[in-house]
Design an enzyme around this catalytic site. Sequence first.
Site, PDB file in Angstrom:
ATOM      1  N   HIS A  72       0.844  -1.206   0.000  1.00 39.51           N
ATOM      2  CA  HIS A  72       0.000   0.000   0.000  1.00 39.51           C
ATOM      3  C   HIS A  72       0.880   1.257   0.000  1.00 39.51           C
ATOM      4  O   HIS A  72       0.711   2.175   0.799  1.00 39.51           O
ATOM      5  CB  HIS A  72      -0.946  -0.014   1.203  1.00 39.51           C
ATOM      6  CG  HIS A  72      -1.973  -1.104   1.125  1.00 39.51           C
ATOM      7  ND1 HIS A  72      -3.209  -0.921   0.561  1.00 39.51           N
ATOM      8  CD2 HIS A  72      -1.929  -2.402   1.507  1.00 39.51           C
ATOM      9  CE1 HIS A  72      -3.902  -2.053   0.615  1.00 39.51           C
ATOM     10  NE2 HIS A  72      -3.140  -2.973   1.172  1.00 39.51           N
TER      11      HIS A  72
ATOM     12  N   TYR B  41       5.077  -4.631   9.605  1.00 36.67           N
ATOM     13  CA  TYR B  41       4.984  -3.171   9.534  1.00 36.67           C
ATOM     14  C   TYR B  41       6.146  -2.520  10.270  1.00 36.67           C
ATOM     15  O   TYR B  41       6.663  -1.478   9.850  1.00 36.67           O
ATOM     16  CB  TYR B  41       3.674  -2.693  10.152  1.00 36.67           C
ATOM     17  CG  TYR B  41       2.411  -3.039   9.386  1.00 36.67           C
ATOM     18  CD1 TYR B  41       2.456  -3.693   8.158  1.00 36.67           C
ATOM     19  CD2 TYR B  41       1.170  -2.723   9.914  1.00 36.67           C
ATOM     20  CE1 TYR B  41       1.298  -4.015   7.476  1.00 36.67           C
ATOM     21  CE2 TYR B  41       0.000  -3.045   9.232  1.00 36.67           C
ATOM     22  CZ  TYR B  41       0.071  -3.695   8.013  1.00 36.67           C
ATOM     23  OH  TYR B  41      -1.079  -4.004   7.351  1.00 36.67           O
TER      24      TYR B  41
END
Length: 309
Positions: free
Chosen positions: A29, A298
């Site tokens: 993303h 992440y």
Amino acid sequence: MTAETSLPVQVVDTMEHLDGRHAGYRRAHARGACFTATFTPTGDAAKYTTAAHLSGEPVSATVRFSNGSGNPAMPDNQPGGRGMAVKFQLPDGTATDLIGVNLPRFLVATPEQFLDLVRALAADKDAGKGDQAHLQAFLAQNPGSVPAFQALGAMGVPASFGTTGYQALHAFIWVNADGDRQAVRYRWAPDLGEQNLDADQIADQEEQFLIGEFVERLKGGPVTFTLHVTLADPSDPTDDATRVWPADRPEIVVGQLAITGEVDDQDHWAAQIFDPTNVTPGVELSDDPLPRLRNAAYSVSYDRRSHGR
């Protein structure tokens, strides 16, 4: 196993191999933009959870819409994953996150399968044959992933980030004031309805049109989404995001999100993490192992991009 060879590191390394390393960007993303919003709860969740943002007064929120690829140059005018991440600002000064994508189910059930999947996709890219032999071998060994890939293959090109539905996919556990526990799944429904572009409309669009389209759309007023929550039966699986729950499970409407404009500082928000494990009292993680993998991956991605890598 050292930190350098941990599964999350291997996942991020393979994603970089698949989509390229783009300094300063997320490894998935990568291209996105953030917007200001207000979430107004209906109060219908209060029976099931003490979560502060799901009952009581409206709370402010920040919403990040994004293209699913780790390559920020990936065009918008072709089908693919889209994301909607929401960070709710709570009355006590903390925040909680809800991460959604435009898929009805996740691609894999376990962290190990996710690593195998990205390795297969990277191997197909390296082979350059177009036959997706490695992906097909992965799907033959992991038939639970087939329905998600069928859904991915049936995707259209969204007319707008604001006309796309987003599912959080993972199960969470709500806990109420009496300690009662209820497994749930979330989905955002666009109040404009779901709208895709036809072939002629796609041909008329620029390659990267979605962020600009949404900014322009907001000039006409807020864009709203309704947050629906499915209440699981005790027999429903909570540990496998490739499996959807039966359609007859009860669903409640827990609030409406009104998106009003761009954030003042896109660079600040581009640096932030939206994390599915960032829950708040009244919400707990389920036994689904993938949010924990996402949290760890992440962190690896954040460390690299925050150091300009």
